[in-house]
Scaffold this active site. Sequence first.
Site, PDB file in Angstrom:
ATOM      1  N   ILE A 179      36.634 -11.152 -27.681  1.00  0.00           N
ATOM      2  CA  ILE A 179      36.459 -12.546 -28.048  1.00  0.00           C
ATOM      3  C   ILE A 179      37.538 -13.424 -27.394  1.00  0.00           C
ATOM      4  O   ILE A 179      38.647 -12.950 -27.126  1.00  0.00           O
ATOM      5  CB  ILE A 179      36.559 -12.739 -29.584  1.00  0.00           C
ATOM      6  N   LYS A 207      32.559 -15.082 -20.983  1.00  0.00           N
ATOM      7  CA  LYS A 207      33.497 -14.883 -22.093  1.00  0.00           C
ATOM      8  C   LYS A 207      33.058 -15.679 -23.304  1.00  0.00           C
ATOM      9  O   LYS A 207      32.929 -16.907 -23.249  1.00  0.00           O
ATOM     10  CB  LYS A 207      34.906 -15.308 -21.662  1.00  0.00           C
ATOM     11  N   GLY A 259      43.551  -8.832 -29.623  1.00  0.00           N
ATOM     12  CA  GLY A 259      44.624  -8.147 -30.349  1.00  0.00           C
ATOM     13  C   GLY A 259      44.923  -6.732 -29.910  1.00  0.00           C
ATOM     14  O   GLY A 259      45.653  -6.020 -30.607  1.00  0.00           O
ATOM     15  N   ASN A 312      47.738 -21.014 -29.589  1.00  0.00           N
ATOM     16  CA  ASN A 312      48.104 -21.753 -28.397  1.00  0.00           C
ATOM     17  C   ASN A 312      47.148 -22.906 -28.196  1.00  0.00           C
ATOM     18  O   ASN A 312      46.004 -22.883 -28.654  1.00  0.00           O
ATOM     19  CB  ASN A 312      48.141 -20.847 -27.157  1.00  0.00           C
ATOM     20  N   ALA A 313      47.672 -23.912 -27.508  1.00  0.00           N
ATOM     21  CA  ALA A 313      46.868 -25.090 -27.174  1.00  0.00           C
ATOM     22  C   ALA A 313      47.247 -25.533 -25.772  1.00  0.00           C
ATOM     23  O   ALA A 313      47.597 -26.685 -25.547  1.00  0.00           O
ATOM     24  CB  ALA A 313      47.123 -26.191 -28.194  1.00  0.00           C
ATOM     25  N   LYS A 366      44.506 -16.786 -14.576  1.00  0.00           N
ATOM     26  CA  LYS A 366      44.490 -18.008 -15.388  1.00  0.00           C
ATOM     27  C   LYS A 366      43.212 -18.835 -15.213  1.00  0.00           C
ATOM     28  O   LYS A 366      42.687 -18.951 -14.106  1.00  0.00           O
ATOM     29  CB  LYS A 366      45.715 -18.822 -14.934  1.00  0.00           C
ATOM     30  N   CYS A 379      36.770 -21.905 -24.394  1.00  0.00           N
ATOM     31  CA  CYS A 379      38.137 -22.389 -24.595  1.00  0.00           C
ATOM     32  C   CYS A 379      38.142 -23.436 -25.705  1.00  0.00           C
ATOM     33  O   CYS A 379      37.478 -24.466 -25.601  1.00  0.00           O
ATOM     34  CB  CYS A 379      38.711 -23.002 -23.320  1.00  0.00           C
ATOM     35  N   THR A 436      39.853 -16.939 -28.198  1.00  0.00           N
ATOM     36  CA  THR A 436      40.662 -17.163 -29.401  1.00  0.00           C
ATOM     37  C   THR A 436      39.847 -17.775 -30.541  1.00  0.00           C
ATOM     38  O   THR A 436      38.869 -18.474 -30.324  1.00  0.00           O
ATOM     39  CB  THR A 436      41.845 -18.097 -29.093  1.00  0.00           C
TER      40      THR A 436
END
Lengths: 251, 304
Positions: B191, B165, B244, B69-70, B45, B130, B193
């Site tokens: 990637i 990332k 994905g 997601n948030a 995480k 992020c 999100t």
Amino acid sequence: MDLRLIDKQLWSRSVLLKLRAQEEECLPEIFPGQFVQVRVDGSPTTYLRRPISVYYVDQAKQELWLLVQMVGDGTRTLSETAIGALINVMLPLGRPFSMPENPAAKLMLIGGGVGIAPLLYLGKVLKDNGFQPQFLLGARKASDLTQLDLYEEFGEVYVTTEDGSLGEKGFVTQHSVLANQPDMIYCCGPKPMMMAVARYAKEHDVFCELSLENTMACGLGACLCCVEDTKEGHQCVCQEGPVFNLNQLKW
Amino acid sequence: MVDTRVNLKGLSLRNPVLTASGTFGYGEEFADFVDFSKIGGIIVKGTTIHHREGNPYPRMAETPSGMLNAVGLQNKGAAYFAEKIYPRIADMDTNVLVNVSGSTIEDYVACAEIIQSLDKIPAIELNVSCPNVKQGGMAFGVTTDGISKVVEAVRKVYHKHLMVKLSPNVTSIADIAKAAEASGADSVSLINTLMGMAIDAEKRRPKLSTVTGGLSGACVKPVALRMVWQVSKAVQIPIIGLGGISSATDAIEFLLAGASAIEIGTANFIDPAISQKVAAGIEAYCERHGIASVRELTGALITD
């Protein structure tokens, strides 16, 4: 694990799915209040699993029952599963309801809508352990309350409906049985109803456990999507819950 | 016997399968489902220097073949990770990488230094992408100048494998990747999100407390694959592909497009054992095609 759908019963807004472990497999021990994550096959718009509370478990028959409210494509597709088909479930997940310590405690299991589901298995386990549970179940109308006879096997059942078509008219918190204060409340249902029950429990200083149903993704405490803002910060409903003591919540 | 090992500039993996940050907790949550010795590694995480409570609920909205997601980098901070979580997972039989995020360059640097002190963490994945935090996060990852500054600063203090990332929410991901490479990144993962949004028409309200969020899941795969392909033409450093991936076939497509390794993200929510299955499936593919080493697949797309 893959469980076989051996029987189902459909109502207008919900479906009862009776699942059985396959011959070479055994259901793990499952406690009341825990839930399962069901994979939905064959619904293009359903990507994630659906968290469903445990309605009933019969270890002797190796059966797990789920009462599913049909709210969208995923649950509708699930309701269309053919008898004999396999359904993939992750189980058991989450923290269960706690067992009372005092055998004479007056226990009130309060449920609303499809939130009545986990109370059936809770009632069974309480009765099996020598307790005397009572149920207070509420819904909009009589036809939303299914299989009340099953609840009656484990304890007295009190009912409210908003249209008065069954039991006392109004909300569960308005039922006359609550004039006689319970020692412990176990609660599951829509959030406004649970908040009303929480207010009653606070006013009367009654022990109260509530099962939350925040929207989930993983069900394992990994994605942190289903958090409840508790007194100890954001906690995953799927892992720290779904059952919380009222004292833990900011309600 | 297929040789499934890959080496990402000094970071050696037994196979090319990693689990993506934010989708696999700290690994422990998946212990009943995955034999960690069968996957290349896990990326835990997103970790920041200070404790973060993340965004208010609701944080998730399902979409066709995916989800938004948030979460907003909820975590207990780098010191808590080092003290409480690291001892529990350090001896896991796989590579444990830490995803490092921050609001300022100083935060990234301080967090990277703490993680560097942990012997059994061989690499960090620097999260400059992020979309769910107000400051920092993606802001660094959407300009070549921003990414250069943060990667250079972390590179100065971090001496193990530095993976960066990348955000897909940019005009030219190849330019961003080149900037990361020039600033000292050992590899790039992509990637993160895609920025998205969902609305409840009945209530006329957004489905996420933050209105917008990050889209992941099967629906983003074609975009991710295209970006891995573009970046593979632009940089020399290894690429870790994600976005994905839900099957071994998906993973192989990313390798063919130019990735040396892959990460599995949202698919962990649907099948918690998927990472192990993908690793086994890649090996079976190589056997079926008479490929001796999985490394031969990287960039092996035939385009003529």
